[in-house]
Design a protein around this motif. Sequence first.
Motif, PDB file in Angstrom:
ATOM      1  N   ASP A 142       0.837  -1.128  -0.123  1.00  0.00           N
ATOM      2  CA  ASP A 142      -0.021   0.050   0.076  1.00  0.00           C
ATOM      3  C   ASP A 142       0.869   1.206   0.015  1.00  0.00           C
ATOM      4  O   ASP A 142       1.181   1.996   1.119  1.00  0.00           O
ATOM      5  CB  ASP A 142      -0.921  -0.020   1.118  1.00  0.00           C
ATOM      6  N   GLU A 144       0.246   4.308  -1.042  1.00  0.00           N
ATOM      7  CA  GLU A 144      -0.342   5.480  -0.472  1.00  0.00           C
ATOM      8  C   GLU A 144      -0.127   5.573   0.800  1.00  0.00           C
ATOM      9  O   GLU A 144      -0.307   6.809   1.362  1.00  0.00           O
ATOM     10  CB  GLU A 144      -1.945   5.399  -1.073  1.00  0.00           C
ATOM     11  N   GLU A 145      -0.072   4.544   1.760  1.00  0.00           N
ATOM     12  CA  GLU A 145       0.148   4.886   3.341  1.00  0.00           C
ATOM     13  C   GLU A 145       1.477   5.348   3.749  1.00  0.00           C
ATOM     14  O   GLU A 145       1.639   5.857   4.541  1.00  0.00           O
ATOM     15  CB  GLU A 145      -0.195   3.502   3.916  1.00  0.00           C
ATOM     16  N   ASN A 147       3.744   7.116   1.299  1.00  0.00           N
ATOM     17  CA  ASN A 147       4.845   8.064   0.337  1.00  0.00           C
ATOM     18  C   ASN A 147       4.791   9.384   0.671  1.00  0.00           C
ATOM     19  O   ASN A 147       4.969  10.199  -0.350  1.00  0.00           O
ATOM     20  CB  ASN A 147       4.058   7.874  -1.181  1.00  0.00           C
ATOM     21  N   ARG A 157       4.504  14.764  -0.602  1.00  0.00           N
ATOM     22  CA  ARG A 157       4.167  13.587  -1.345  1.00  0.00           C
ATOM     23  C   ARG A 157       5.124  13.234  -2.395  1.00  0.00           C
ATOM     24  O   ARG A 157       5.466  14.051  -3.191  1.00  0.00           O
ATOM     25  CB  ARG A 157       2.661  13.419  -1.600  1.00  0.00           C
ATOM     26  N   ASN A 159       5.493  11.486  -5.732  1.00  0.00           N
ATOM     27  CA  ASN A 159       4.331  11.019  -6.502  1.00  0.00           C
ATOM     28  C   ASN A 159       5.140   9.927  -7.517  1.00  0.00           C
ATOM     29  O   ASN A 159       5.886  10.374  -8.449  1.00  0.00           O
ATOM     30  CB  ASN A 159       3.974  12.143  -7.361  1.00  0.00           C
TER      31      ASN A 159
END
Length: 529
Positions: A142, A144-145, A147, A157, A159
């Motif tokens: 995961d 997104e948790e 980054n 963040r 990307n």
Amino acid sequence: MPTDCISYQNSGYFSPLMNDYLDQKNNLKELYNRFPTLENFEGQILEKQENFNNTNRNTLVSVLQKQYATIETSHLTLQNIEALKVDNTFTVTTGHQLNLFSGPLYFLYKIISTINLTKDLKAKYPAYNFVPIYWMATEDHDFEEINHFNFKGKKFRWNKISSGPVGRLSTEGLEEFLEIYAQELGTSTNAIAIQKLFQQAYLKHNNLADATRHLANALFGNYGLVILDADNPELKRNFIPFMKEELLQQTSHKEVSKTVEQLKEYFIQVNPREINLFYIEDNLRERIIFENEKYKVNHTKIEFSENEILELLDSNPEKFSPNVIMRPLYQEVILPNLCYIGGGGEIAYWLELKSFFDAVKITFPMLLVRNSALLTTEKQEKKAAKLGLSWADLFSKQADLVNKKTFDLSEFPIDLSIQKDFLKNQFHYLHSIAKKTDQSFSDAVKAQEAKQIKGLENLEKRLLKAQKRKYSDELERITNLQNELFPNKSLQERQANFSEFYLENGENLIPKLFTRLQALEQNFEIITL
């Protein structure tokens, strides 16, 4: 201002399940092995010594030596790795995702709790060795948790697209990220040190696992921390019997489902799947499911017969990855571990697992809630004292805090309870009369009482609002201070990155945290930097 700690149970930030665990409520006692006290570790040591397969030690040490081969390693860490060969050495473990630049501040608290506990254990049980382990969650997918991180209220963040295990993810592209982040850091000595740490960790290593290992080693290597990446074929070979049972018997699902039923009065952290293993490659980590007599990899066309998947397991165990239910078992099979240290959410899902461990005959570790702290400054403490705020006030919900301080500041009582009680007494007389008449009059008295009580309650609310307007300047100073200490109305440790505090405190930050945090304490420590 008082510097008393705030107990976890009184902080308002722990779940009912965690509060009951910390209070050692009887309904939870069968869900853990021993509660973490220094005295209880004696029994845990003896049980693990009896139960652990010591042949796994050589594999563990061999893997660690290879993983540390190119790292500048402290004498204490090398000593700890070597000590793992002998059967009187045990580990204390914490785990954490590979959050960019460590992610939230509690990353530090987890590792400090772990190292401090090994020191406490060595003092209590000098005949044994105790090694602090940071288990890197390299197989999580995961992205997104992990980054991003927050610095002074801004989110930074990374990307990038990722679909496989994050530990294998390339660090390419982080040069541009550092350029943006460096602009916020400034040019002080500590800012330059932070930039250098980020650069050496992420720009000089090809994947996220190696980068995170470098970062954790740079911060904690001198304290003897041992960092483990368990995404490894040699380690997984020792776990083959348990993965085979998972594929064929689904023991974890059967056992954990029973415990979930026991915990139905609480919020359940994790629900087991029928098969709690993933299939893993560099750019793929998907669940293994069993359908129509075939083992299938979810969202792909990959499938196996029973014989084929068992042959793959024997030849390439690294193709299999434990999920949140099986990972704790994997940890306890390959490590001579006594205790797992984690946050409230982690301990909650560990509490679902003891019957599963019992079924497969592996010692269940002791479960310790990691240290928590609120970092503050002398200036903030002085503000709080001037505003008449205690730490308990600052930990309360903001709406409750504003109401409480409005009541405190008001020159007269805002509570109209006396008036409501007087009104009820007046209506008590009317009710006694109503009993001697018909029902319609009795109903009219009840309706009028309810209407007038409601009217007083509305006046009470309007009076509170009026007083809030009157004291708006002071209330704004109160909420501004709370927002500084609890960003986004959440715990500081879940929002801020350590670099925010390193920027002001430099190399003194981590030693001070080590001094103030005590592993077995169950309180939020208030630490003035």
